[in-house]
Design a protein around this motif. Structure first.
Motif, PDB file in Angstrom:
ATOM      1  N   LYS A 135      13.980   4.605  26.728  1.00 21.52           N
ATOM      2  CA  LYS A 135      14.534   5.949  26.592  1.00 21.52           C
ATOM      3  C   LYS A 135      14.565   6.426  25.141  1.00 21.52           C
ATOM      4  CE  LYS A 135      17.570   5.082  30.557  1.00 21.52           C
ATOM      5  NZ  LYS A 135      18.976   4.931  31.022  1.00 21.52           N
ATOM      6  N   ALA A 136      14.629   5.492  24.198  1.00 22.54           N
ATOM      7  CA  ALA A 136      14.698   5.870  22.780  1.00 22.54           C
ATOM      8  C   ALA A 136      14.413   4.660  21.914  1.00 22.54           C
ATOM      9  CB  ALA A 136      16.079   6.435  22.444  1.00 22.54           C
ATOM     10  N   ARG A 137      13.989   4.922  20.693  1.00 24.73           N
ATOM     11  CA  ARG A 137      13.874   3.876  19.658  1.00 24.73           C
ATOM     12  C   ARG A 137      15.028   4.096  18.694  1.00 24.73           C
ATOM     13  NH1 ARG A 137      10.013   0.475  17.003  1.00 24.73           N
ATOM     14  NH2 ARG A 137      10.280   0.392  14.721  1.00 24.73           N
ATOM     15  N   VAL A 138      15.872   3.087  18.529  1.00 20.82           N
ATOM     16  CA  VAL A 138      17.039   3.228  17.670  1.00 20.82           C
ATOM     17  C   VAL A 138      17.007   2.158  16.585  1.00 20.82           C
ATOM     18  CG1 VAL A 138      18.398   4.171  19.577  1.00 20.82           C
ATOM     19  CG2 VAL A 138      18.572   1.730  19.052  1.00 20.82           C
ATOM     20  N   ALA A 139      17.575   2.494  15.440  1.00 28.82           N
ATOM     21  CA  ALA A 139      17.717   1.544  14.339  1.00 28.82           C
ATOM     22  C   ALA A 139      19.173   1.131  14.252  1.00 28.82           C
ATOM     23  CB  ALA A 139      17.262   2.171  13.022  1.00 28.82           C
TER      24      ALA A 139
ATOM     25  N   LEU B 124      23.129  -5.010  24.473  1.00 31.86           N
ATOM     26  CA  LEU B 124      23.621  -3.916  25.313  1.00 31.86           C
ATOM     27  C   LEU B 124      22.736  -2.681  25.179  1.00 31.86           C
ATOM     28  CD1 LEU B 124      27.504  -4.122  24.812  1.00 31.86           C
ATOM     29  CD2 LEU B 124      26.234  -4.668  26.891  1.00 31.86           C
ATOM     30  N   LEU B 125      22.313  -2.392  23.960  1.00 34.71           N
ATOM     31  CA  LEU B 125      21.445  -1.233  23.748  1.00 34.71           C
ATOM     32  C   LEU B 125      20.121  -1.393  24.497  1.00 34.71           C
ATOM     33  CD1 LEU B 125      22.129  -0.604  19.954  1.00 34.71           C
ATOM     34  CD2 LEU B 125      22.665   0.975  21.817  1.00 34.71           C
ATOM     35  N   THR B 126      19.573  -2.602  24.508  1.00 32.31           N
ATOM     36  CA  THR B 126      18.323  -2.806  25.244  1.00 32.31           C
ATOM     37  C   THR B 126      18.539  -2.659  26.747  1.00 32.31           C
ATOM     38  OG1 THR B 126      18.579  -5.231  25.395  1.00 32.31           O
ATOM     39  CG2 THR B 126      17.445  -4.353  23.446  1.00 32.31           C
TER      40      THR B 126
ATOM     41  N   GLN C 277      26.011   7.595  27.028  1.00 31.36           N
ATOM     42  CA  GLN C 277      24.989   8.605  27.315  1.00 31.36           C
ATOM     43  C   GLN C 277      23.834   8.036  28.144  1.00 31.36           C
ATOM     44  OE1 GLN C 277      23.391  10.487  23.805  1.00 31.36           O
ATOM     45  NE2 GLN C 277      21.654  11.383  24.899  1.00 31.36           N
ATOM     46  N   TYR C 278      23.361   6.829  27.783  1.00 34.24           N
ATOM     47  CA  TYR C 278      22.185   6.260  28.436  1.00 34.24           C
ATOM     48  C   TYR C 278      22.537   5.329  29.597  1.00 34.24           C
ATOM     49  CZ  TYR C 278      19.367   8.010  24.526  1.00 34.24           C
ATOM     50  OH  TYR C 278      18.733   8.807  23.601  1.00 34.24           O
ATOM     51  N   GLY C 279      23.824   5.099  29.810  1.00 34.62           N
ATOM     52  CA  GLY C 279      24.263   4.199  30.877  1.00 34.62           C
ATOM     53  C   GLY C 279      23.982   4.742  32.264  1.00 34.62           C
TER      54      GLY C 279
ATOM     55  N   PRO D 294      33.928   8.568  24.901  1.00 32.30           N
ATOM     56  CA  PRO D 294      33.019   7.487  25.314  1.00 32.30           C
ATOM     57  C   PRO D 294      33.646   6.096  25.385  1.00 32.30           C
ATOM     58  CG  PRO D 294      31.855   9.005  23.892  1.00 32.30           C
ATOM     59  CD  PRO D 294      33.293   9.426  23.870  1.00 32.30           C
ATOM     60  N   PRO D 295      34.415   5.647  24.379  1.00 26.44           N
ATOM     61  CA  PRO D 295      34.995   4.299  24.509  1.00 26.44           C
ATOM     62  C   PRO D 295      35.909   4.174  25.726  1.00 26.44           C
ATOM     63  CG  PRO D 295      35.206   5.106  22.253  1.00 26.44           C
ATOM     64  CD  PRO D 295      34.774   6.265  23.082  1.00 26.44           C
TER      65      PRO D 295
END
Length: 452
Positions: free
Chosen positions: A207-211, A232-234, A325-327, A356-357
């Motif tokens: 869905k996105a590339r994040v740093a 978790l992000l992956t 957002q991406y969950g 969000p939290p």
């Protein structure tokens, strides 16, 4: 300071709406410990009516910098900018008053200047020297921080900490350091650390590339939480890159009045993250995130960097925003018991992240979420405030724990390393439920997803 803060200080109408939001005013009960009082002192100092070092330094130093007053202010006084301007001016004045070692040595006995004999210009105290060395020789160097984290792992594995606690050697040196040493989380072994420059592929649809911004203390002492953040992000579809030339965010430097150093660190981070090709820049520490969020303001006067800094700040997000957002997250385990949440001041007040939290915690199977009264008020960690002003910090923390106990929570969750250590100490000092623990939100979510 007149140029940088006087006009903004004049915007304060002295209404007092900030008073109930200020943890130091609530705890200390005096006007000089309130935002309104401090702003008035800044105005007087800028006009030359009081001395910056003698009259302004202590009230400013006792401010936690939580910026809850900004949220409460009906006229939008930018207290954070006023505070940083005051700290910069105080640091400059104190540096001017500190005579050099060469100057002291050159002066014949009995002929030193009056300034050289004043308390404010005496030989640098060891806590100040230690702080200065940390700011200049440790935090800007990720490799040195990792080495320090590896030494901490070895210290914990060797059992030396138990020996020091039993003999009370550390408490004899420093009560604050002894208190926080007892609540440090277990450090992961060096072989489990992620490598700088690594890229972690998304699980499923990308869905996105994040740093990922690793931070100072998070990378050194809480690398497990950082590793779980990446995992978790992956899980929600992010390809994650860890830029190899990133450095300290500069928040601690800015909070100590070292604006020039903070600006140089900001430039290094902007350059490193631009090279990542990422859509978004993700962090998991409210204090660091607030600094990254304000790079646009920090470098606004630098024509070569202002636009780049603004774009960086726009891309900077807290991990909870992206997971929400991406969950949804792929939970595999239930978590029984009561969870409560302590806001990171800089995540809530500076970045404006509140929902969000909470939504993530409410989504954990089996858990009961209970809102804590005063969760939006500072826990008194304040970067290194709890080390520099331990007793004042503990007064605020103990009051916080009284409210945490009312929730009957098993777990207090927060989103910032300093807050986490502070709440872990609060549990040690004042928890009525001896099973209570304090955890970073990433650790709680990762456990519910079956990650280790």
């Amino acid at each position: 300071m007149f140029d940088s803060a006087h006009d903004e200080a004049n915007r304060c109408v002295q209404c007092g709406y900030c008073l109930p939001a200020c943890p130091t005013y609530i705890s200390m009960g005096k006007e000089s410990a309130s935002p309104r009082g401090r702003i008035n002192l800044v105005k007087l100092a800028a006009e030359g009516k009081i001395d910056i070092a003698d009259d302004l330094a202590q009230p400013i130093d006792l401010c936690l910098g939580c910026r809850a007053c900004e949220v409460a202010c009906p006229v939008g006084v930018p207290y954070g900018h006023i505070l940083e301007s005051a700290k910069e001016a105080i640091a400059d004045r104190q540096a001017q008053r500190q005579p050099s070692a060469a100057g002291r040595a050159a002066a014949p006995a009995g002929q030193q200047s009056a300034a050289a004999r004043t308390p404010s210009s005496r030989k640098e105290r060891w806590p100040d020297r230690l702080k200065r060395l940390a700011m200049t020789q440790l935090f800007p160097y990720p490799g040195r921080l990792r080495a320090a984290g590896n030494m901490l792992w070895l210290y914990q594995k060797s059992g030396l900490g138990r020996l020091l606690r039993r003999t009370k050697l550390l408490s004899g040196l420093s009560e604050p350091m002894a208190a926080f040493e007892q609540v440090l989380p277990a450090v992961e072994p060096p072989h489990k650390r992620y490598a700088w420059g690594s890229v972690f592929p998304a699980k499923g649809e990308k869905k996105a590339r994040v740093a990922f911004f690793a931070g100072c203390m998070m990378d050194a002492m809480m690398s497990r939480t950082n590793r779980l953040t990446i995992e978790l992000l992956t899980l929600v579809g992010c390809e994650v890159v860890v830029p190899g030339r990133q450095t300290c965010c500069g928040a601690l430097h800015a909070h100590q009045g070292l604006k020039a150093q903070a600006q140089e660190l900001a430039k290094a981070n902007i350059a490193a993250f631009e090279q990542s090709g990422a859509d978004l820049y993700i962090n998991n520490a409210g204090g660091c995130g607030a600094m990254l969020h304000e790079y646009g303001d920090l470098l606004a006067a630098d024509e070569a960097w202002a636009e780049r800094a603004r774009h960086f700040s726009e891309k900077s997000k807290d991990v909870t925003e992206i997971l929400h957002q991406y969950g949804p997250l792929p939970f595999t385990r239930e978590r029984h018991g009561v969870i409560t949440y302590q806001d990171s001041c800089h995540l809530r007040n500076v970045q404006g992240v509140r929902t969000p939290p909470r939504e993530l915690l409410k989504s954990i199977p089996g858990a009961t979420f209970v809102e804590m009264e005063g969760c939006d008020q500072c826990c008194a960690s304040g970067g290194i405030y709890n080390l520099l002003h331990f007793r004042e910090s503990m007064n605020i923390l103990d009051a916080k724990m009284n409210k945490a106990n009312v929730t009957k929570a098993d777990t207090i969750v927060t989103t910032n390393p300093g807050c986490l250590l502070q709440m872990r100490l609060g549990v040690e000092r004042k928890a009525e439920n001896r099973e209570m623990e304090a955890l970073h939100i990433v650790d709680v979510l990762a456990e519910a997803c079956g990650l280790k």
